[in-house]
Write a protein that holds these residues in place. Structure first.
Motif, PDB file in Angstrom:
ATOM      1  N   UNK A  83     -13.121  12.724  26.019  1.00  0.00           N
ATOM      2  CA  UNK A  83     -12.229  11.369  24.642  1.00  0.00           C
ATOM      3  C   UNK A  83     -13.544  10.539  25.460  1.00  0.00           C
ATOM      4  N   UNK A  84     -13.622  10.094  23.984  1.00  0.00           N
ATOM      5  CA  UNK A  84     -14.353   8.119  23.663  1.00  0.00           C
ATOM      6  C   UNK A  84     -12.908   7.362  24.106  1.00  0.00           C
ATOM      7  N   UNK A  85     -13.343   6.543  25.587  1.00  0.00           N
ATOM      8  CA  UNK A  85     -12.384   6.169  25.639  1.00  0.00           C
ATOM      9  C   UNK A  85     -12.785   3.793  25.808  1.00  0.00           C
ATOM     10  N   UNK A  86     -12.684   3.476  24.800  1.00  0.00           N
ATOM     11  CA  UNK A  86     -12.731   1.981  25.013  1.00  0.00           C
ATOM     12  C   UNK A  86     -11.874   0.597  25.504  1.00  0.00           C
ATOM     13  N   UNK A  87     -12.117  -0.393  25.098  1.00  0.00           N
ATOM     14  CA  UNK A  87     -11.974  -1.645  25.004  1.00  0.00           C
ATOM     15  C   UNK A  87     -10.022  -1.210  23.914  1.00  0.00           C
ATOM     16  N   UNK A  88      -8.861  -1.379  24.546  1.00  0.00           N
ATOM     17  CA  UNK A  88      -7.752  -1.472  23.397  1.00  0.00           C
ATOM     18  C   UNK A  88      -8.110  -3.087  22.115  1.00  0.00           C
ATOM     19  N   UNK A  89      -8.947  -3.865  21.987  1.00  0.00           N
ATOM     20  CA  UNK A  89      -9.058  -5.144  22.108  1.00  0.00           C
ATOM     21  C   UNK A  89     -10.475  -5.015  20.823  1.00  0.00           C
ATOM     22  N   UNK A  90     -10.510  -3.995  21.126  1.00  0.00           N
ATOM     23  CA  UNK A  90     -11.930  -3.369  19.930  1.00  0.00           C
ATOM     24  C   UNK A  90     -11.408  -2.045  18.441  1.00  0.00           C
ATOM     25  N   UNK A  91     -10.411  -2.494  17.715  1.00  0.00           N
ATOM     26  CA  UNK A  91     -10.234  -1.463  17.251  1.00  0.00           C
ATOM     27  C   UNK A  91     -11.567  -0.796  16.446  1.00  0.00           C
ATOM     28  N   UNK A  92     -11.580   0.040  16.578  1.00  0.00           N
ATOM     29  CA  UNK A  92     -13.027   1.605  16.004  1.00  0.00           C
ATOM     30  C   UNK A  92     -12.588   2.251  15.687  1.00  0.00           C
ATOM     31  N   UNK A  93     -12.891   2.465  14.383  1.00  0.00           N
ATOM     32  CA  UNK A  93     -11.856   3.677  13.607  1.00  0.00           C
ATOM     33  C   UNK A  93     -13.489   4.680  13.841  1.00  0.00           C
ATOM     34  N   UNK A  94     -12.800   5.768  14.226  1.00  0.00           N
ATOM     35  CA  UNK A  94     -13.290   7.451  14.902  1.00  0.00           C
ATOM     36  C   UNK A  94     -12.622   8.217  14.246  1.00  0.00           C
ATOM     37  N   UNK A 145     -11.171   9.181  20.619  1.00  0.00           N
ATOM     38  CA  UNK A 145     -11.259  10.166  20.238  1.00  0.00           C
ATOM     39  C   UNK A 145     -11.154  10.891  21.042  1.00  0.00           C
ATOM     40  N   UNK A 146     -10.339  11.789  21.084  1.00  0.00           N
ATOM     41  CA  UNK A 146     -10.459  13.420  21.340  1.00  0.00           C
ATOM     42  C   UNK A 146     -10.820  14.015  21.310  1.00  0.00           C
ATOM     43  N   UNK A 147     -12.470  14.779  21.885  1.00  0.00           N
ATOM     44  CA  UNK A 147     -13.680  15.816  21.778  1.00  0.00           C
ATOM     45  C   UNK A 147     -13.478  16.504  21.810  1.00  0.00           C
ATOM     46  N   UNK A 148     -13.248  17.469  21.056  1.00  0.00           N
ATOM     47  CA  UNK A 148     -12.320  18.990  21.060  1.00  0.00           C
ATOM     48  C   UNK A 148     -12.957  20.417  21.561  1.00  0.00           C
ATOM     49  N   UNK A 149     -14.371  19.810  21.019  1.00  0.00           N
ATOM     50  CA  UNK A 149     -15.781  20.474  20.895  1.00  0.00           C
ATOM     51  C   UNK A 149     -16.619  20.571  22.716  1.00  0.00           C
ATOM     52  N   UNK A 150     -15.627  19.758  23.485  1.00  0.00           N
ATOM     53  CA  UNK A 150     -17.067  19.604  24.611  1.00  0.00           C
ATOM     54  C   UNK A 150     -15.431  20.637  25.932  1.00  0.00           C
ATOM     55  N   UNK A 151     -16.641  21.149  26.455  1.00  0.00           N
ATOM     56  CA  UNK A 151     -15.180  21.971  27.396  1.00  0.00           C
ATOM     57  C   UNK A 151     -14.694  21.196  27.913  1.00  0.00           C
ATOM     58  N   UNK A 152     -14.018  22.059  28.381  1.00  0.00           N
ATOM     59  CA  UNK A 152     -13.243  21.879  29.005  1.00  0.00           C
ATOM     60  C   UNK A 152     -12.140  22.617  30.878  1.00  0.00           C
ATOM     61  N   UNK A 153     -12.875  23.559  30.378  1.00  0.00           N
ATOM     62  CA  UNK A 153     -12.029  24.462  32.255  1.00  0.00           C
ATOM     63  C   UNK A 153     -13.098  24.153  32.790  1.00  0.00           C
TER      64      UNK A 153
END
Length: 252
Positions: A111-122, A202-210
Protein backbone atom coordinates in the motif's frame (compact mmCIF):
# COMPACT_ATOMS: atom_id res chain seq x y z
CA UNK A 1 51.77 -46.92 19.77
CA UNK A 2 48.74 -48.73 18.35
CA UNK A 3 46.55 -47.02 20.93
CA UNK A 4 47.86 -43.59 19.85
CA UNK A 5 47.14 -44.35 16.19
CA UNK A 6 43.67 -45.64 17.10
CA UNK A 7 42.87 -42.49 19.09
CA UNK A 8 44.11 -40.29 16.23
CA UNK A 9 41.88 -42.16 13.79
CA UNK A 10 38.86 -41.64 16.07
CA UNK A 11 39.60 -37.92 16.36
CA UNK A 12 39.98 -37.59 12.58
CA UNK A 13 36.73 -39.45 11.96
CA UNK A 14 34.87 -37.23 14.42
CA UNK A 15 36.33 -34.10 12.81
CA UNK A 16 35.35 -35.37 9.37
CA UNK A 17 31.83 -36.24 10.55
CA UNK A 18 31.44 -32.80 12.13
CA UNK A 19 32.65 -31.09 8.97
CA UNK A 20 30.32 -33.17 6.80
CA UNK A 21 27.35 -32.32 9.03
CA UNK A 22 28.20 -28.59 8.93
CA UNK A 23 28.47 -28.75 5.14
CA UNK A 24 24.98 -30.26 4.95
CA UNK A 25 23.38 -27.88 7.46
CA UNK A 26 20.87 -25.52 5.86
CA UNK A 27 21.00 -21.88 6.93
CA UNK A 28 17.78 -19.86 6.76
CA UNK A 29 18.11 -16.07 6.94
CA UNK A 30 15.72 -13.12 7.05
CA UNK A 31 15.55 -9.51 8.14
CA UNK A 32 13.90 -8.39 11.39
CA UNK A 33 10.23 -8.06 10.39
CA UNK A 34 7.57 -8.66 13.03
CA UNK A 35 5.61 -10.95 13.17
CA UNK A 36 7.16 -13.02 10.37
CA UNK A 37 10.73 -13.21 11.67
CA UNK A 38 12.31 -11.18 14.44
CA UNK A 39 14.50 -11.31 17.55
CA UNK A 40 12.36 -11.71 20.66
CA UNK A 41 13.00 -10.35 24.15
CA UNK A 42 15.12 -13.40 24.97
CA UNK A 43 17.41 -12.65 22.03
CA UNK A 44 16.11 -15.64 20.05
CA UNK A 45 14.78 -15.93 16.51
CA UNK A 46 11.00 -15.93 16.63
CA UNK A 47 7.95 -15.37 14.44
CA UNK A 48 5.43 -17.05 12.19
CA UNK A 49 7.90 -17.97 9.43
CA UNK A 50 10.49 -19.07 11.99
CA UNK A 51 7.88 -21.57 13.18
CA UNK A 52 7.14 -22.52 9.56
CA UNK A 53 10.81 -23.16 8.79
CA UNK A 54 11.20 -25.25 11.96
CA UNK A 55 8.15 -27.28 10.88
CA UNK A 56 9.71 -27.77 7.43
CA UNK A 57 13.02 -28.89 8.93
CA UNK A 58 11.19 -31.33 11.17
CA UNK A 59 9.12 -32.67 8.27
CA UNK A 60 12.12 -33.30 6.01
CA UNK A 61 14.44 -34.38 8.88
CA UNK A 62 16.96 -31.75 7.78
CA UNK A 63 19.61 -30.00 9.86
CA UNK A 64 19.15 -26.24 9.80
CA UNK A 65 19.74 -22.96 11.57
CA UNK A 66 17.83 -19.67 11.50
CA UNK A 67 19.49 -16.25 11.61
CA UNK A 68 17.99 -12.75 11.67
CA UNK A 69 20.18 -10.18 9.91
CA UNK A 70 19.93 -7.04 7.73
CA UNK A 71 18.28 -7.66 4.36
CA UNK A 72 21.37 -6.65 2.36
CA UNK A 73 23.53 -9.17 4.24
CA UNK A 74 20.90 -11.90 3.80
CA UNK A 75 21.04 -11.33 0.04
CA UNK A 76 24.84 -11.55 0.03
CA UNK A 77 24.76 -14.79 1.98
CA UNK A 78 22.15 -16.22 -0.41
CA UNK A 79 24.31 -15.33 -3.41
CA UNK A 80 27.60 -16.67 -2.06
CA UNK A 81 26.68 -19.73 0.02
CA UNK A 82 24.90 -22.67 -1.64
CA UNK A 83 23.45 -23.84 1.70
CA UNK A 84 21.96 -20.44 2.64
CA UNK A 85 18.28 -19.79 1.94
CA UNK A 86 16.09 -16.75 2.56
CA UNK A 87 12.95 -17.66 4.43
CA UNK A 88 10.85 -14.90 2.83
CA UNK A 89 11.46 -13.07 -0.41
CA UNK A 90 9.00 -11.37 -2.75
CA UNK A 91 8.75 -13.31 -5.99
CA UNK A 92 9.50 -11.16 -9.03
CA UNK A 93 10.33 -12.14 -12.65
CA UNK A 94 13.94 -10.93 -12.39
CA UNK A 95 14.57 -12.77 -9.12
CA UNK A 96 13.07 -15.96 -10.55
CA UNK A 97 15.93 -15.97 -13.08
CA UNK A 98 18.62 -15.80 -10.41
CA UNK A 99 17.21 -17.91 -7.56
CA UNK A 100 15.01 -20.95 -7.07
CA UNK A 101 11.66 -20.24 -5.40
CA UNK A 102 10.72 -23.33 -3.41
CA UNK A 103 7.23 -22.45 -2.25
CA UNK A 104 4.98 -19.61 -1.16
CA UNK A 105 4.88 -19.13 2.61
CA UNK A 106 2.92 -15.89 2.96
CA UNK A 107 1.09 -13.15 1.05
CA UNK A 108 1.71 -9.50 1.91
CA UNK A 109 -0.11 -6.78 -0.03
CA UNK A 110 1.55 -3.41 -0.63
CA UNK A 111 0.00 0.00 0.00
CA UNK A 112 0.82 3.67 -0.16
CA UNK A 113 0.42 4.79 3.45
CA UNK A 114 0.17 8.38 4.62
CA UNK A 115 -0.89 10.55 7.57
CA UNK A 116 -4.66 10.67 7.94
CA UNK A 117 -4.59 14.44 8.43
CA UNK A 118 -3.56 14.77 4.77
CA UNK A 119 -6.44 13.69 2.47
CA UNK A 120 -4.73 12.71 -0.77
CA UNK A 121 -7.08 11.75 -3.61
CA UNK A 122 -5.26 8.74 -5.08
CA UNK A 123 -6.67 6.57 -7.84
CA UNK A 124 -3.44 4.98 -9.08
CA UNK A 125 0.30 5.06 -8.50
CA UNK A 126 0.63 7.71 -11.20
CA UNK A 127 -1.77 9.96 -9.29
CA UNK A 128 0.90 10.15 -6.58
CA UNK A 129 3.44 11.70 -8.95
CA UNK A 130 4.63 15.04 -7.61
CA UNK A 131 4.17 13.87 -4.02
CA UNK A 132 7.17 12.61 -2.09
CA UNK A 133 6.94 8.80 -2.05
CA UNK A 134 9.37 6.77 0.04
CA UNK A 135 10.69 3.27 0.45
CA UNK A 136 13.80 1.57 1.81
CA UNK A 137 16.95 1.87 -0.30
CA UNK A 138 17.76 -1.36 -2.12
CA UNK A 139 14.31 -2.89 -1.74
CA UNK A 140 12.44 -4.17 -4.81
CA UNK A 141 10.01 -1.28 -4.20
CA UNK A 142 12.75 1.23 -5.13
CA UNK A 143 13.01 -0.21 -8.63
CA UNK A 144 9.22 -0.46 -8.82
CA UNK A 145 8.86 3.26 -8.14
CA UNK A 146 11.70 4.21 -10.46
CA UNK A 147 10.13 2.18 -13.26
CA UNK A 148 6.92 4.17 -12.70
CA UNK A 149 8.86 7.40 -13.21
CA UNK A 150 9.67 8.46 -9.65
CA UNK A 151 13.15 9.96 -9.30
CA UNK A 152 15.39 11.10 -6.45
CA UNK A 153 15.51 14.55 -8.04
CA UNK A 154 11.72 15.01 -7.87
CA UNK A 155 9.48 12.68 -5.92
CA UNK A 156 11.37 9.65 -4.60
CA UNK A 157 12.82 9.62 -1.08
CA UNK A 158 14.80 6.64 0.23
CA UNK A 159 15.35 5.52 3.81
CA UNK A 160 18.15 3.27 5.12
CA UNK A 161 15.79 0.84 6.92
CA UNK A 162 12.08 0.38 7.79
CA UNK A 163 12.08 2.22 11.14
CA UNK A 164 13.65 5.32 9.58
CA UNK A 165 11.12 5.12 6.75
CA UNK A 166 8.16 5.49 9.09
CA UNK A 167 9.85 8.19 11.19
CA UNK A 168 10.33 10.23 8.00
CA UNK A 169 6.59 10.06 7.37
CA UNK A 170 5.70 11.21 10.89
CA UNK A 171 8.19 14.10 10.68
CA UNK A 172 6.69 15.21 7.32
CA UNK A 173 9.92 14.53 5.48
CA UNK A 174 7.89 12.51 3.00
CA UNK A 175 4.23 12.37 1.99
CA UNK A 176 3.64 8.68 1.35
CA UNK A 177 5.37 5.42 2.20
CA UNK A 178 5.24 2.26 0.09
CA UNK A 179 5.00 -0.68 2.46
CA UNK A 180 2.99 -3.73 3.34
CA UNK A 181 0.77 -3.17 6.36
CA UNK A 182 1.54 -6.49 8.00
CA UNK A 183 1.20 -5.74 11.72
CA UNK A 184 2.19 -2.15 10.98
CA UNK A 185 0.44 -1.02 14.17
CA UNK A 186 2.74 -3.14 16.36
CA UNK A 187 5.80 -2.03 14.38
CA UNK A 188 4.93 1.65 14.88
CA UNK A 189 4.30 1.20 18.60
CA UNK A 190 7.66 -0.55 18.97
CA UNK A 191 9.48 2.55 17.66
CA UNK A 192 7.37 5.02 19.65
CA UNK A 193 4.99 6.18 16.91
CA UNK A 194 1.21 6.57 17.19
CA UNK A 195 -0.46 4.18 14.68
CA UNK A 196 -3.73 6.14 14.75
CA UNK A 197 -2.09 8.98 12.80
CA UNK A 198 -1.73 7.06 9.53
CA UNK A 199 -3.98 5.23 7.09
CA UNK A 200 -3.87 3.22 3.88
CA UNK A 201 -4.19 5.59 0.94
CA UNK A 202 -3.94 3.18 -1.99
CA UNK A 203 -3.48 -0.54 -2.50
CA UNK A 204 -0.94 -1.36 -5.23
CA UNK A 205 -2.58 -4.34 -6.90
CA UNK A 206 0.26 -4.91 -9.39
CA UNK A 207 2.99 -5.00 -6.73
CA UNK A 208 4.28 -8.55 -6.05
CA UNK A 209 2.72 -10.02 -2.93
CA UNK A 210 3.93 -13.64 -2.73
CA UNK A 211 6.64 -14.33 -0.15
CA UNK A 212 8.62 -17.50 -0.87
CA UNK A 213 11.42 -19.53 0.63
CA UNK A 214 14.29 -19.01 -1.82
CA UNK A 215 17.44 -20.99 -2.52
CA UNK A 216 20.75 -20.48 -4.28
CA UNK A 217 20.68 -22.31 -7.61
CA UNK A 218 23.76 -24.26 -6.45
CA UNK A 219 21.82 -25.96 -3.66
CA UNK A 220 21.42 -29.64 -4.67
CA UNK A 221 18.21 -30.31 -6.56
CA UNK A 222 17.32 -33.17 -4.22
CA UNK A 223 17.47 -30.84 -1.22
CA UNK A 224 15.34 -28.22 -2.96
CA UNK A 225 12.74 -30.83 -3.89
CA UNK A 226 12.69 -32.09 -0.30
CA UNK A 227 12.05 -28.58 1.06
CA UNK A 228 9.34 -27.87 -1.53
CA UNK A 229 7.65 -31.15 -0.66
CA UNK A 230 7.81 -30.35 3.06
CA UNK A 231 6.17 -26.96 2.46
CA UNK A 232 3.25 -28.65 0.71
CA UNK A 233 2.99 -31.32 3.40
CA UNK A 234 2.67 -28.89 6.31
CA UNK A 235 0.03 -26.98 4.36
CA UNK A 236 -2.00 -30.08 3.52
CA UNK A 237 -1.75 -31.43 7.08
CA UNK A 238 -3.20 -28.27 8.61
CA UNK A 239 0.01 -27.45 10.50
CA UNK A 240 0.53 -24.28 8.43
CA UNK A 241 -2.99 -23.00 9.21
CA UNK A 242 -2.46 -23.76 12.88
CA UNK A 243 0.65 -21.56 12.85
CA UNK A 244 -1.30 -18.79 11.11
CA UNK A 245 -3.86 -18.97 13.92
CA UNK A 246 -1.13 -18.96 16.58
CA UNK A 247 0.20 -15.65 15.22
CA UNK A 248 -3.28 -14.23 14.51
CA UNK A 249 -2.55 -14.00 10.80
CA UNK A 250 -4.46 -14.73 7.61
CA UNK A 251 -2.90 -15.51 4.25
CA UNK A 252 -5.23 -13.65 1.89
Amino acid sequence: MKNVIFICLIILSLLFAGHAKAANTLRFTAEDLYPLHFINQKGQSDGFLVDVVNAILNECSCDGTIEIMPQARAFRELQTDANTLMMSLLKTPSRAKNYDFLGEVYTAHAYLVGKNERPFQLTSLQSARGLRVSTVRGYFSQGYLEKAGFTLEKDLVLAPEPASLMKMLYKDRTDLVLTNTLHLEEELKSIGLDPTKIEKKLRLADFPSELHIVANKALPKETKNTISSAIQTIKQSGHYNALLAKWHLSNS
